[in-house]
Design a protein around this motif. Structure first.
Motif, PDB file in Angstrom:
ATOM      1  N   LYS A   9       1.416   0.849  -3.962  1.00 25.62           N
ATOM      2  CA  LYS A   9       2.118   0.343  -2.778  1.00 25.62           C
ATOM      3  C   LYS A   9       3.403   1.146  -2.534  1.00 25.62           C
ATOM      4  O   LYS A   9       3.706   1.528  -1.407  1.00 25.62           O
ATOM      5  CB  LYS A   9       2.437  -1.136  -2.958  1.00 25.62           C
ATOM      6  CG  LYS A   9       3.114  -1.769  -1.771  1.00 25.62           C
ATOM      7  CD  LYS A   9       3.376  -3.242  -2.012  1.00 25.62           C
ATOM      8  CE  LYS A   9       4.096  -3.874  -0.840  1.00 25.62           C
ATOM      9  NZ  LYS A   9       4.393  -5.281  -1.072  1.00 25.62           N
ATOM     10  N   ASN A  10       4.155   1.410  -3.597  1.00 25.06           N
ATOM     11  CA  ASN A  10       5.396   2.176  -3.482  1.00 25.06           C
ATOM     12  C   ASN A  10       5.131   3.593  -2.988  1.00 25.06           C
ATOM     13  O   ASN A  10       5.907   4.131  -2.193  1.00 25.06           O
ATOM     14  CB  ASN A  10       6.128   2.235  -4.820  1.00 25.06           C
ATOM     15  CG  ASN A  10       6.645   0.889  -5.267  1.00 25.06           C
ATOM     16  OD1 ASN A  10       6.745  -0.048  -4.492  1.00 25.06           O
ATOM     17  ND2 ASN A  10       6.952   0.776  -6.551  1.00 25.06           N
ATOM     18  N   LEU A  11       4.048   4.205  -3.451  1.00 24.11           N
ATOM     19  CA  LEU A  11       3.730   5.571  -3.043  1.00 24.11           C
ATOM     20  C   LEU A  11       3.463   5.674  -1.542  1.00 24.11           C
ATOM     21  O   LEU A  11       3.714   6.714  -0.941  1.00 24.11           O
ATOM     22  CB  LEU A  11       2.526   6.098  -3.827  1.00 24.11           C
ATOM     23  CG  LEU A  11       2.810   6.492  -5.268  1.00 24.11           C
ATOM     24  CD1 LEU A  11       1.505   6.817  -5.989  1.00 24.11           C
ATOM     25  CD2 LEU A  11       3.781   7.660  -5.347  1.00 24.11           C
ATOM     26  N   GLN A  12       2.991   4.614  -0.942  1.00 24.25           N
ATOM     27  CA  GLN A  12       2.726   4.618   0.502  1.00 24.25           C
ATOM     28  C   GLN A  12       4.011   4.798   1.306  1.00 24.25           C
ATOM     29  O   GLN A  12       3.976   5.295   2.427  1.00 24.25           O
ATOM     30  CB  GLN A  12       2.032   3.321   0.923  1.00 24.25           C
ATOM     31  CG  GLN A  12       0.644   3.186   0.377  1.00 24.25           C
ATOM     32  CD  GLN A  12       0.039   1.819   0.684  1.00 24.25           C
ATOM     33  OE1 GLN A  12       0.650   0.989   1.350  1.00 24.25           O
ATOM     34  NE2 GLN A  12      -1.152   1.592   0.188  1.00 24.25           N
ATOM     35  N   ASN A  13       5.140   4.390   0.740  1.00 20.82           N
ATOM     36  CA  ASN A  13       6.424   4.470   1.443  1.00 20.82           C
ATOM     37  C   ASN A  13       7.401   5.449   0.818  1.00 20.82           C
ATOM     38  O   ASN A  13       8.535   5.551   1.273  1.00 20.82           O
ATOM     39  CB  ASN A  13       7.071   3.082   1.500  1.00 20.82           C
ATOM     40  CG  ASN A  13       6.222   2.104   2.262  1.00 20.82           C
ATOM     41  OD1 ASN A  13       5.798   2.381   3.373  1.00 20.82           O
ATOM     42  ND2 ASN A  13       5.938   0.969   1.664  1.00 20.82           N
ATOM     43  N   CYS A  14       6.977   6.161  -0.219  1.00 28.43           N
ATOM     44  CA  CYS A  14       7.878   7.081  -0.917  1.00 28.43           C
ATOM     45  C   CYS A  14       8.114   8.318  -0.064  1.00 28.43           C
ATOM     46  O   CYS A  14       7.174   9.004   0.324  1.00 28.43           O
ATOM     47  CB  CYS A  14       7.294   7.467  -2.273  1.00 28.43           C
ATOM     48  SG  CYS A  14       8.418   8.495  -3.256  1.00 28.43           S
ATOM     49  N   THR A  15       9.358   8.605   0.234  1.00 32.24           N
ATOM     50  CA  THR A  15       9.697   9.744   1.088  1.00 32.24           C
ATOM     51  C   THR A  15      10.136  10.967   0.296  1.00 32.24           C
ATOM     52  O   THR A  15      10.448  12.002   0.885  1.00 32.24           O
ATOM     53  CB  THR A  15      10.826   9.356   2.067  1.00 32.24           C
ATOM     54  OG1 THR A  15      11.968   8.936   1.299  1.00 32.24           O
ATOM     55  CG2 THR A  15      10.394   8.243   2.995  1.00 32.24           C
ATOM     56  N   CYS A  16      10.146  10.872  -1.000  1.00 29.17           N
ATOM     57  CA  CYS A  16      10.585  11.984  -1.843  1.00 29.17           C
ATOM     58  C   CYS A  16       9.598  13.145  -1.731  1.00 29.17           C
ATOM     59  O   CYS A  16       8.389  12.962  -1.834  1.00 29.17           O
ATOM     60  CB  CYS A  16      10.691  11.526  -3.290  1.00 29.17           C
ATOM     61  SG  CYS A  16      11.242  12.836  -4.409  1.00 29.17           S
ATOM     62  N   THR A  17      10.120  14.348  -1.520  1.00 30.97           N
ATOM     63  CA  THR A  17       9.267  15.525  -1.399  1.00 30.97           C
ATOM     64  C   THR A  17       9.090  16.254  -2.728  1.00 30.97           C
ATOM     65  O   THR A  17       8.396  17.259  -2.785  1.00 30.97           O
ATOM     66  CB  THR A  17       9.825  16.512  -0.353  1.00 30.97           C
ATOM     67  OG1 THR A  17      11.161  16.869  -0.711  1.00 30.97           O
ATOM     68  CG2 THR A  17       9.805  15.900   1.038  1.00 30.97           C
ATOM     69  N   TYR A  18       9.705  15.757  -3.791  1.00 31.52           N
ATOM     70  CA  TYR A  18       9.554  16.367  -5.115  1.00 31.52           C
ATOM     71  C   TYR A  18       8.298  15.778  -5.748  1.00 31.52           C
ATOM     72  O   TYR A  18       8.347  14.826  -6.519  1.00 31.52           O
ATOM     73  CB  TYR A  18      10.806  16.108  -5.955  1.00 31.52           C
ATOM     74  CG  TYR A  18      10.846  16.893  -7.233  1.00 31.52           C
ATOM     75  CD1 TYR A  18      10.966  18.276  -7.204  1.00 31.52           C
ATOM     76  CD2 TYR A  18      10.773  16.254  -8.458  1.00 31.52           C
ATOM     77  CE1 TYR A  18      11.005  19.006  -8.373  1.00 31.52           C
ATOM     78  CE2 TYR A  18      10.812  16.977  -9.637  1.00 31.52           C
ATOM     79  CZ  TYR A  18      10.932  18.357  -9.588  1.00 31.52           C
ATOM     80  OH  TYR A  18      10.965  19.079 -10.744  1.00 31.52           O
ATOM     81  N   THR A  19       7.152  16.338  -5.407  1.00 33.24           N
ATOM     82  CA  THR A  19       5.860  15.742  -5.750  1.00 33.24           C
ATOM     83  C   THR A  19       5.518  15.754  -7.233  1.00 33.24           C
ATOM     84  O   THR A  19       4.683  14.974  -7.669  1.00 33.24           O
ATOM     85  CB  THR A  19       4.724  16.420  -4.966  1.00 33.24           C
ATOM     86  OG1 THR A  19       4.768  17.824  -5.228  1.00 33.24           O
ATOM     87  CG2 THR A  19       4.856  16.161  -3.476  1.00 33.24           C
ATOM     88  N   SER A  20       6.142  16.598  -8.030  1.00 33.34           N
ATOM     89  CA  SER A  20       5.815  16.625  -9.452  1.00 33.34           C
ATOM     90  C   SER A  20       6.693  15.681 -10.282  1.00 33.34           C
ATOM     91  O   SER A  20       6.626  15.694 -11.508  1.00 33.34           O
ATOM     92  CB  SER A  20       5.919  18.053  -9.993  1.00 33.34           C
ATOM     93  OG  SER A  20       7.242  18.526  -9.867  1.00 33.34           O
ATOM     94  N   CYS A  21       7.453  14.830  -9.639  1.00 29.90           N
ATOM     95  CA  CYS A  21       8.321  13.883 -10.336  1.00 29.90           C
ATOM     96  C   CYS A  21       7.487  12.792 -11.021  1.00 29.90           C
ATOM     97  O   CYS A  21       6.631  12.180 -10.385  1.00 29.90           O
ATOM     98  CB  CYS A  21       9.301  13.235  -9.359  1.00 29.90           C
ATOM     99  SG  CYS A  21      10.397  12.035 -10.142  1.00 29.90           S
ATOM    100  N   ASP A  22       7.746  12.543 -12.293  1.00 32.86           N
ATOM    101  CA  ASP A  22       6.999  11.514 -13.021  1.00 32.86           C
ATOM    102  C   ASP A  22       7.477  10.097 -12.696  1.00 32.86           C
ATOM    103  O   ASP A  22       6.872   9.128 -13.127  1.00 32.86           O
ATOM    104  CB  ASP A  22       7.068  11.761 -14.528  1.00 32.86           C
ATOM    105  CG  ASP A  22       8.476  11.643 -15.098  1.00 32.86           C
ATOM    106  OD1 ASP A  22       9.462  11.777 -14.355  1.00 32.86           O
ATOM    107  OD2 ASP A  22       8.583  11.417 -16.318  1.00 32.86           O
TER     108      ASP A  22
END
Length: 68
Positions: A9-22
């Motif tokens: 659910k959080n990923l649907q709204n995550c605006t962070c562009t640092y895609t490799s962040c754990d």
């Protein structure tokens, strides 16, 4: 750390562009991590401000002032 039941659910709204962040989609971990560094998480910025990857408080204030 305990797994987050809201990751998808959080990923649907995550605006962070640092895609490799754990911490992506794990908002509690993300906020705690950036707070420990004296920073603001990317999701608090405008799209333009987030893309700078400058998570400083000063940049946050500039971004919010510019994008009123």
């Amino acid at each position: 750390m305990v797994s987050c039941p809201n990751v998808q659910k959080n990923l649907q709204n995550c605006t962070c562009t640092y895609t490799s962040c754990d911490k992506r989609g794990k908002c509690c971990e993300c906020v705690a991590y950036h707070r420990s560094l004296g920073e603001i998480p990317g999701c608090f910025f405008s799209k333009e401000g987030e893309r700078t990857w400058d998570r400083s408080i000063e940049n946050f204030i500039r971004d919010k002032t510019k994008n009123r």
